[in-house]
Each structure stands twice: as structure tokens, then as C-alpha cells.
Design a protein around this motif. Sequence first.
Motif, PDB file in Angstrom:
ATOM      1  N   MET A 185       0.843  -1.189   0.000  1.00 53.26           N
ATOM      2  CA  MET A 185       0.000   0.000   0.000  1.00 53.26           C
ATOM      3  C   MET A 185       0.878   1.239   0.000  1.00 53.26           C
ATOM      4  O   MET A 185       1.928   1.276   0.609  1.00 53.26           O
ATOM      5  CB  MET A 185      -0.891  -0.030   1.235  1.00 53.26           C
ATOM      6  CG  MET A 185      -1.922   1.026   1.249  1.00 53.26           C
ATOM      7  SD  MET A 185      -3.384   0.356   0.479  1.00 53.26           S
ATOM      8  CE  MET A 185      -4.219   1.812   0.054  1.00 53.26           C
ATOM      9  N   LEU A 186       0.422   2.238  -0.673  1.00 49.93           N
ATOM     10  CA  LEU A 186       1.141   3.494  -0.819  1.00 49.93           C
ATOM     11  C   LEU A 186       0.935   4.351   0.429  1.00 49.93           C
ATOM     12  O   LEU A 186      -0.193   4.558   0.868  1.00 49.93           O
ATOM     13  CB  LEU A 186       0.602   4.223  -2.045  1.00 49.93           C
ATOM     14  CG  LEU A 186       1.430   5.319  -2.664  1.00 49.93           C
ATOM     15  CD1 LEU A 186       2.738   4.754  -3.193  1.00 49.93           C
ATOM     16  CD2 LEU A 186       0.667   5.970  -3.793  1.00 49.93           C
ATOM     17  N   SER A 187       2.033   4.825   1.008  1.00 48.14           N
ATOM     18  CA  SER A 187       1.902   5.677   2.181  1.00 48.14           C
ATOM     19  C   SER A 187       1.419   7.066   1.764  1.00 48.14           C
ATOM     20  O   SER A 187       1.542   7.471   0.607  1.00 48.14           O
ATOM     21  CB  SER A 187       3.235   5.792   2.919  1.00 48.14           C
ATOM     22  OG  SER A 187       4.142   6.565   2.167  1.00 48.14           O
ATOM     23  N   GLU A 188       0.901   7.777   2.727  1.00 51.58           N
ATOM     24  CA  GLU A 188       0.344   9.097   2.437  1.00 51.58           C
ATOM     25  C   GLU A 188       1.424  10.076   1.983  1.00 51.58           C
ATOM     26  O   GLU A 188       1.220  10.848   1.043  1.00 51.58           O
ATOM     27  CB  GLU A 188      -0.357   9.622   3.690  1.00 51.58           C
ATOM     28  CG  GLU A 188      -1.132  10.889   3.459  1.00 51.58           C
ATOM     29  CD  GLU A 188      -1.905  11.298   4.691  1.00 51.58           C
ATOM     30  OE1 GLU A 188      -1.965  12.506   4.948  1.00 51.58           O
ATOM     31  OE2 GLU A 188      -2.442  10.418   5.388  1.00 51.58           O
ATOM     32  N   GLY A 189       2.566  10.031   2.612  1.00 52.90           N
ATOM     33  CA  GLY A 189       3.666  10.921   2.230  1.00 52.90           C
ATOM     34  C   GLY A 189       4.172  10.645   0.825  1.00 52.90           C
ATOM     35  O   GLY A 189       4.443  11.577   0.052  1.00 52.90           O
TER      36      GLY A 189
END
Length: 90
Positions: free
Chosen positions: A1-5
Amino acid sequence: MLSEGLFYDVVRQALWIAVITSVPILTVALVTGLAVGLFQALTSIQEMTLTFVPKLVAIVIVFWVSMGFMTQTLVTYFTATLVPLIAGGR
């Protein structure tokens, strides 16, 4: 999953590349529009095609000249940033 940052960093890069690739065309459209507007004001010629045709010609010429730069910039961004994210490499 792609982190928010990481997501915001990728979006920031994409927006910056959109700005970089559109600056040559927008600059030429602005300068051509100002020149034609000044010409129209000095000569009192109010022809609608006089504003449209020179801008279109200038934009097409600049697009043709800067197409290699735009393509290389977008390909570099996609291969260095987006393709690894889609493949799960980051």
C-alpha cells in the motif's frame, strides 16, 4: 500500500512536471497575444481572426520544437516514478 507521504510526493512531482512541460507553450501564447493586442490597439484593427491565427501558429511551432523535451520529461517521470510504484518496487 502506498503511504500518504509517498502519494503526496508523487502528486507534487506530477504537478511540477505538468508546469514544466506547459511553460513554453503558455509563454509563447502570452507573448504572441500581447504583441497582437498591442498591434491591434495601435492600428485600430479589431479582427477576431487576427488574435486567433497568430497564437495558434506560434503554439503549434513551439509545441513541435519542444515535443522532444516534453516527451523525454514525461517518459523519465513514468519510468522512474510511476512504473516502479505500479509494479510494487517502492
